[in-house]
Design a protein around this motif. Sequence first.
Motif, PDB file in Angstrom:
ATOM      1  N   GLY A   1      -2.966  -1.513  -1.733  1.00  0.00           N
ATOM      2  CA  GLY A   1      -2.302  -2.727  -1.266  1.00  0.00           C
ATOM      3  C   GLY A   1      -3.171  -3.962  -1.345  1.00  0.00           C
ATOM      4  O   GLY A   1      -4.271  -3.949  -1.904  1.00  0.00           O
TER       5      GLY A   1
ATOM      6  N   ASP B   1      -0.934   7.092   2.579  1.00  0.00           N
ATOM      7  CA  ASP B   1      -2.363   7.196   2.313  1.00  0.00           C
ATOM      8  C   ASP B   1      -3.093   7.754   3.533  1.00  0.00           C
ATOM      9  O   ASP B   1      -3.000   7.205   4.640  1.00  0.00           O
TER      10      ASP B   1
ATOM     11  N   PHE C   1       0.835  -1.203   0.000  1.00  0.00           N
ATOM     12  CA  PHE C   1       0.000   0.000   0.000  1.00  0.00           C
ATOM     13  C   PHE C   1       0.874   1.260   0.000  1.00  0.00           C
ATOM     14  O   PHE C   1       2.086   1.197   0.229  1.00  0.00           O
TER      15      PHE C   1
ATOM     16  N   ILE D   1      -6.450  -1.029   3.504  1.00  0.00           N
ATOM     17  CA  ILE D   1      -5.317  -1.583   2.750  1.00  0.00           C
ATOM     18  C   ILE D   1      -5.555  -1.457   1.246  1.00  0.00           C
ATOM     19  O   ILE D   1      -4.695  -0.971   0.507  1.00  0.00           O
ATOM     20  N   THR D   2      -6.727  -1.890   0.802  1.00  0.00           N
ATOM     21  CA  THR D   2      -6.983  -1.909  -0.639  1.00  0.00           C
ATOM     22  C   THR D   2      -7.157  -0.502  -1.199  1.00  0.00           C
ATOM     23  O   THR D   2      -6.718  -0.219  -2.324  1.00  0.00           O
TER      24      THR D   2
END
Length: 284
Positions: free
Chosen positions: A188, A88, A84, A183-184
């Motif tokens: 990631g 972010d 990731f 995460i996504t």
Amino acid sequence: MPSILNADLHCHSVVSDGTLTPEALAERAAANGVELWALTDHDEVGGQHRAMAAAKAHGMRYLTGCEISVTFAGETVHIVGLGFDPDDAGMRAGLRATRGGRGERAKEMSAGLARVGIDGAYEGALQFVGNPELISRTHFARFLVESGVCRDTSEVFRKYLTEGKPGYVPHRWATLKDAVHWITAGGGLAVVAHPGRYNFTANEEHALFIEFQAHGGRAIEVVTGSHSPAEYVEYAEKALEYGFAASRGSDFHSPDESHVDLGKLPWLPGTLTPVWELLEDRIQ
């Protein structure tokens, strides 16, 4: 990248509950032949840029990492994020909120230990904390060993820090949906850490895997320092059954405490899809 690769994608530094700096971990990993590395501190990404730079200095490829604590079916489950963006904003905000309850939990743990005659545990545990926001049971365990209450950290957990014992206090972590989303959304891939370690029935484990997939989770740890050789086989079969990619990581915390050193695990079984094959464009 090749499927037979000395990848270690699960370990901890002083930024959470490990005893080595990100730089010292990188040096140790490289010395042990690690080719692809990830630092996965608990609920914290503050060591990522240091780890990335240290990996590069030692000639290793690097994946960003974090191990997020979630509550599922009344158990604490760990979800590893790999690849990731460590800057972010959504992930950083979520992790900050997850860390928020650790301080109060630690004070309740100390009060429980005081009731059985172990005084000053909170202050003692703080001596072993690199990041006060991430004070954990591991830090209490190190204090109780250092002060002679127990011989080793395993004895501490068994006698004082597991459910039903004087120093155990549950904590409400993030949801499984939250962790996988953070995460996504950061680019990631989410991995169920050491699935053999949870006290789930077969039905509960199935529910975990199905819900994890529904939220976008893609992999499970198969070869890890928390699994026995029999569990390597069991979770290799489950990775195939559910269509998960497989990850490999020592879960290394300390030279004095960890079951397996960085880079010293068996290879992933060749029938599996290694998680790094899904993350080639995220490898630094």
